[in-house]
Structures are given as structure tokens and as C-alpha cells.
Design an enzyme around this catalytic site. Structure first.
Site, PDB file in Angstrom:
ATOM      1  N   MET A 125       0.847  -1.191   0.000  1.00  0.00           N
ATOM      2  CA  MET A 125       0.000   0.000   0.000  1.00  0.00           C
ATOM      3  C   MET A 125       0.885   1.243   0.000  1.00  0.00           C
ATOM      4  SD  MET A 125      -2.794  -1.291   2.832  1.00  0.00           S
ATOM      5  CE  MET A 125      -3.723   0.237   2.841  1.00  0.00           C
ATOM      6  N   GLY A 173       2.883  -8.690   7.022  1.00  0.00           N
ATOM      7  CA  GLY A 173       3.226  -7.702   8.029  1.00  0.00           C
ATOM      8  C   GLY A 173       3.068  -6.298   7.502  1.00  0.00           C
ATOM      9  N   GLY A 174       2.767  -5.360   8.413  1.00  0.00           N
ATOM     10  CA  GLY A 174       2.611  -3.970   8.005  1.00  0.00           C
ATOM     11  C   GLY A 174       1.574  -3.815   6.916  1.00  0.00           C
ATOM     12  N   ASP A 175       1.954  -3.136   5.852  1.00  0.00           N
ATOM     13  CA  ASP A 175       1.033  -2.933   4.724  1.00  0.00           C
ATOM     14  C   ASP A 175       1.436  -3.788   3.533  1.00  0.00           C
ATOM     15  OD1 ASP A 175       3.388  -1.602   4.206  1.00  0.00           O
ATOM     16  OD2 ASP A 175       2.437   0.096   3.210  1.00  0.00           O
ATOM     17  N   GLU A 176       2.130  -4.892   3.792  1.00  0.00           N
ATOM     18  CA  GLU A 176       2.607  -5.762   2.721  1.00  0.00           C
ATOM     19  C   GLU A 176       1.778  -7.052   2.662  1.00  0.00           C
ATOM     20  OE1 GLU A 176       7.281  -4.582   2.281  1.00  0.00           O
ATOM     21  OE2 GLU A 176       6.764  -6.187   3.685  1.00  0.00           O
TER      22      GLU A 176
END
Length: 251
Positions: free
Chosen positions: A128, A168-171
Site C-alpha cells: 500500500m 506484516g505492516g502494509d505488505e
């Protein structure tokens, strides 16, 4: 009243799966003659709620005749807790999507299937754009809600032959199966861009999201799960130079 309702009834009346369980239960009880055995059974309470019961069967003598004694213990809470732990071991706790561990297993199995069917696979690495700005300006609570909405929309728009994953995160990662040609992948990606970037309304905020995508194709770009993910990540790096675009891996 409950004891009165139970006394005189066959145990299979309370089994959750009424179609198959009676025969299965009888077989278990017959095997218990002369031995002691235990297993987990799905039962229906008198109020209609399904529970998990640990059943301990032992052979006894009753009225001078051989009989079987069954002791039942409600273990629903334990079973549900164990299942939750198992789910969390293979899924992302925020979005409910498969995690990297499960995704690697699925890709590995899909590669073995592709060897037999001679069909291709594609791994998409998705990021993102500017997600950090959402967390910094609107807060992590809004950021988490955005990730959950995004994951839901991702799952709804990739089709039945695809498996999404949050690493994880926006991945995110997506496995596309049964790919025949590159045009199939491009069609899926265009549909994804069209639907996933519609504004997200979270509380009083309307958030527009753009995404960058890297794609690696089996077997041309790699023959193992980790190799395909690495190549897709390399393609993503090229896509993020422009943002809001996608790139195929180029050797």
C-alpha cells in the site's frame, strides 16, 4: 427436569451429526468391550447448543451382564482455545488472512500440483502506497481498520483460484493458480486496481488508497516458494519507483 429428559433416551439422540454419528458411536462403544477408550465427541445439549465432550468408555458388569459405562466431560472451552491457538499459528491476527508460514506451504503444494497439470502460477507482492502517512496523521486505530478493510476487499476481488496473505505492516502476498498466459494475470491485476482503490470510509474519514505490485511467474521466474517471493519483491521495488503501478519480474 433435565435429568428426566435424558433418562431412558439413547445417547445418539444427543449426537451433533445425526446422519452419521449413531453408527460411528455404536462402533466406538462396541470396541470398548473389555477395554478402556476415550475420544472427543460432538454432542447437542438440551438447549440445542453444540458442545465438545471428552468421552471415557469402560467395560463393566451390570445386572450380571456385560455393559459399557460412559463418562462425559464438557471440554468445549479447551477445544475452542486449542483451535484458536492453531489458527493464530497460521493466520494474521489482525486480518485473519494466512500468514507467511501458511502461504509458503500453500505455494509449495501448488507448485507440486502445477508440475502435474502443466499450468502456471504467479506470486504477487503488494504494498500500500504511503500507508505510513495514514498512521502518522489519523492514528494506528484508523490504520488497523484500513488494513482490515483492505484485506477484506483484496480477498473478495482476487477470484476463487487465488490465496491472499499478509506478511506484516502494509505488505501482502497473493498466489494466483491455474495461470495459462500472462494476459490472465494482467486481467486479474486490472480488476484488483479497479475495485480495491475505491475510497474507504472509516469513521468520519474517507481514505483513498493506491497500491504498487510486483509479480513473479512460475516456472519462468522461480521454481520454489521463496524464490518466487524474492523475485516478486524485486519487481515490487521497480513498481514503487513510480507508485500506483505494477511490474513483472525481468531477469
Amino acid at each position: 427436569k433435565q435429568k428426566k429428559d435424558i433418562v431412558g433416551n439413547f445417547i445418539w439422540k444427543f449426537l451433533y451429526n445425526q446422519a452419521q454419528a449413531p453408527k460411528k458411536m455404536r462402533q466406538r462403544w462396541q470396541k470398548a468391550l473389555g477395554v478402556q477408550s476415550s475420544f472427543i465427541e460432538e454432542l447437542l445439549r438440551l438447549d440445542g447448543k453444540m458442545i465438545y465432550s471428552e468421552v471415557l468408555l469402560s467395560s463393566i458388569e451390570y445386572g450380571g451382564e456385560p455393559a459399557i459405562q460412559g463418562i462425559f466431560r464438557d471440554v468445549t472451552e479447551r477445544i475452542n482455545y486449542e483451535r484458536q491457538l492453531e489458527f493464530l499459528a497460521f493466520h494474521d491476527p489482525l486480518t485473519g488472512l494466512p500468514n507467511r508460514r501458511l502461504f509458503l506451504d500453500i505455494v509449495s503444494q501448488s507448485i507440486e500440483e502445477a508440475k502435474q497439470t502443466k499450468k502456471g502460477l504467479a506470486v504477487m507482492y503488494l504494498d500500500m502506497d504511503h500507508f505510513k502517512d495514514v498512521n502518522d496523521t489519523l492514528g494506528h486505530e484508523i490504520g488497523d481498520q484500513l488494513l482490515k478493510r483492505f484485506a477484506k476487499r483484496l480477498k473478495e476481488n482476487i477470484g476463487a483460484n487465488a490465496v491472499p496473505c499478509r506478511i506484516g505492516g502494509d505488505e501482502f502476498l497473493v498466489l494466483f493458480k491455474d495461470i495459462k498466459k500472462r494476459a490472465d494475470i494482467e486481467k486479474l491485476v486490472r480488476r484488483l486496481y479497479k475495485n480495491i482503490q475505491e475510497p474507504y470510509k472509516i469513521k468520519e474519514h474517507e481514505i483513498k488508497v493506491t497500491i504498487s505490485i510486483g509479480i513473479a511467474v512460475y516456472p519462468a521466474d522461480g521454481t520454489t516458494p521463496k524464490e518466487l517471493i524474492r523475485r516478486a519483491d524485486q519487481a515490487l521495488y521497480e513498481a514503487k519507483i513510480e507508485r500506483n503501478s505494477y511490474r513483472f519480474y525481468i531477469q
